[in-house]
Write a protein that holds these residues in place. Structure first.
Motif, PDB file in Angstrom:
ATOM      1  N   GLY A   1      61.581  32.840  23.275  1.00 46.13           N
ATOM      2  CA  GLY A   1      61.926  31.707  24.031  1.00 46.13           C
ATOM      3  C   GLY A   1      62.742  32.351  25.226  1.00 46.13           C
ATOM      4  N   ALA A   2      63.490  33.384  25.294  1.00 44.54           N
ATOM      5  CA  ALA A   2      64.165  33.865  26.370  1.00 44.54           C
ATOM      6  C   ALA A   2      63.237  34.625  27.300  1.00 44.54           C
ATOM      7  CB  ALA A   2      65.249  34.890  25.922  1.00 44.54           C
ATOM      8  N   VAL A   3      62.070  34.818  26.958  1.00 43.85           N
ATOM      9  CA  VAL A   3      60.997  35.605  27.810  1.00 43.85           C
ATOM     10  C   VAL A   3      59.925  34.607  28.136  1.00 43.85           C
ATOM     11  CG1 VAL A   3      59.290  37.236  27.971  1.00 43.85           C
ATOM     12  CG2 VAL A   3      61.510  37.544  26.855  1.00 43.85           C
ATOM     13  N   ALA A   4      59.296  33.690  27.335  1.00 45.39           N
ATOM     14  CA  ALA A   4      58.237  32.951  27.649  1.00 45.39           C
ATOM     15  C   ALA A   4      58.691  31.632  28.317  1.00 45.39           C
ATOM     16  CB  ALA A   4      57.529  32.681  26.485  1.00 45.39           C
ATOM     17  N   GLY A   5      59.872  31.082  28.240  1.00 51.32           N
ATOM     18  CA  GLY A   5      60.296  29.915  28.633  1.00 51.32           C
ATOM     19  C   GLY A   5      60.577  30.236  30.171  1.00 51.32           C
ATOM     20  N   PRO A   6      61.347  31.143  30.758  1.00 52.57           N
ATOM     21  CA  PRO A   6      61.490  31.256  32.126  1.00 52.57           C
ATOM     22  C   PRO A   6      59.985  31.689  32.649  1.00 52.57           C
ATOM     23  CG  PRO A   6      63.186  32.570  30.862  1.00 52.57           C
ATOM     24  CD  PRO A   6      62.262  31.927  29.987  1.00 52.57           C
ATOM     25  N   LEU A   7      59.314  32.625  32.134  1.00 48.89           N
ATOM     26  CA  LEU A   7      58.194  32.859  32.745  1.00 48.89           C
ATOM     27  C   LEU A   7      57.195  31.579  32.920  1.00 48.89           C
ATOM     28  CD1 LEU A   7      57.245  36.447  30.740  1.00 48.89           C
ATOM     29  CD2 LEU A   7      58.016  36.080  33.178  1.00 48.89           C
ATOM     30  N   SER A   8      57.302  30.714  31.719  1.00 47.85           N
ATOM     31  CA  SER A   8      56.477  29.609  32.077  1.00 47.85           C
ATOM     32  C   SER A   8      56.859  28.690  33.386  1.00 47.85           C
ATOM     33  CB  SER A   8      56.551  28.413  30.991  1.00 47.85           C
ATOM     34  OG  SER A   8      55.979  27.492  30.945  1.00 47.85           O
ATOM     35  N   TYR A   9      58.315  28.523  33.466  1.00 47.24           N
ATOM     36  CA  TYR A   9      58.836  28.035  34.743  1.00 47.24           C
ATOM     37  C   TYR A   9      58.273  28.535  36.130  1.00 47.24           C
ATOM     38  CZ  TYR A   9      61.491  24.706  31.744  1.00 47.24           C
ATOM     39  OH  TYR A   9      61.953  23.589  31.217  1.00 47.24           O
ATOM     40  N   TYR A  10      58.547  29.944  35.874  1.00 48.36           N
ATOM     41  CA  TYR A  10      58.109  30.967  37.083  1.00 48.36           C
ATOM     42  C   TYR A  10      56.711  30.516  37.478  1.00 48.36           C
ATOM     43  CZ  TYR A  10      57.896  34.739  40.096  1.00 48.36           C
ATOM     44  OH  TYR A  10      57.579  35.658  41.209  1.00 48.36           O
ATOM     45  N   ALA A  11      55.807  30.614  36.683  1.00 45.30           N
ATOM     46  CA  ALA A  11      54.164  30.449  36.782  1.00 45.30           C
ATOM     47  C   ALA A  11      53.852  29.058  37.279  1.00 45.30           C
ATOM     48  CB  ALA A  11      53.407  30.981  35.576  1.00 45.30           C
TER      49      ALA A  11
ATOM     50  N   LEU B   1      68.860  29.357  28.037  1.00 45.62           N
ATOM     51  CA  LEU B   1      68.593  28.024  27.504  1.00 45.62           C
ATOM     52  C   LEU B   1      67.482  28.232  26.596  1.00 45.62           C
ATOM     53  CD1 LEU B   1      69.607  25.007  27.705  1.00 45.62           C
ATOM     54  CD2 LEU B   1      67.642  24.976  29.617  1.00 45.62           C
ATOM     55  N   TRP B   2      66.503  28.708  27.012  1.00 48.54           N
ATOM     56  CA  TRP B   2      65.219  28.715  26.037  1.00 48.54           C
ATOM     57  C   TRP B   2      65.223  29.647  24.757  1.00 48.54           C
ATOM     58  CZ3 TRP B   2      60.768  26.554  25.278  1.00 48.54           C
ATOM     59  CH2 TRP B   2      60.375  25.352  26.042  1.00 48.54           C
ATOM     60  N   GLY B   3      66.037  30.664  24.826  1.00 52.69           N
ATOM     61  CA  GLY B   3      66.467  31.428  23.805  1.00 52.69           C
ATOM     62  C   GLY B   3      66.832  30.645  22.564  1.00 52.69           C
TER      63      GLY B   3
END
Length: 179
Positions: free
Chosen positions: A121-131, A155-157
């Motif tokens: 969550g801590a990695v994929a969440g922000p990457l999704s928003y960034y992408a 938040l995502w984690g």
């Protein structure tokens, strides 16, 4: 076609594929394509993957939480809409209805792996928003971006770990295919 007539592996792959199609439709397609994708994906999910009323309640609850959180992030200008509107865009709300369909299915392997769920969550969440911000040009991340990404990471984690905790306690530990 009843959900029980297809193999669990097919349902998991279908669930993962539907999410990916939905993500791109929402991010790149905007409101019109996201609305169409949402209807098709939820219909297929209901007809082919799961008719479990408890799961549908969980999906709607997670969507409400996600839409509320993103609305707050927009209100606090952590996520910035390019059109200066204060409400969450329709395509982002649609994405929040599509994402929770993966929790009990293609992402169910994270259910009892709390630390891994937190990290994912801590990695994929922000990457999704960034992408998404770079592909859609409809939503921007506040500057400095590292602070926004760190906020989204925390938040995502927590959010993804919470979703799996609810999934495990509400729907149980059966395989990732509810019927």
């Amino acid at each position: 076609m009843k959900p029980s007539t297809l193999s669990p592996q097919f349902k998991l792959l279908l669930n993962a594929g539907l999410f990916q199609v939905g993500w791109f439709a929402c991010i790149v397609g905007g409101d019109i394509w996201s609305s169409a994708a949402l209807i098709v994906i939820l219909l297929i999910h209901f007809l082919v993957i799961s008719r479990d009323k408890r799961e549908w309640l969980m999906i709607m609850s997670f969507a409400a939480i996600g839409i509320s959180l993103d609305s707050l992030l927009i209100h606090w200008q952590i996520l910035i809409r390019n059109d200066d509107a204060n409400l969450i865009p329709l395509w982002l709300a649609a994405l929040w209805l599509i994402f929770p369909t993966t929790i009990h299915h293609c992402l169910s392997w994270l259910r009892d792996r709390w630390l891994l769920a937190l990290i994912c969550g801590a990695v994929a969440g922000p990457l999704s928003y960034y992408a998404g911000a770079n592909l859609s040009h409809q939503l921007n991340l506040a500057s400095p971006q590292w602070q926004t990404l760190l906020t989204l990471s925390l938040l995502w984690g927590c959010l993804l770990s919470f979703m799996f905790w609810v999934d495990r306690h509400y729907l149980g530990t059966e395989t990732g295919i509810a019927s």
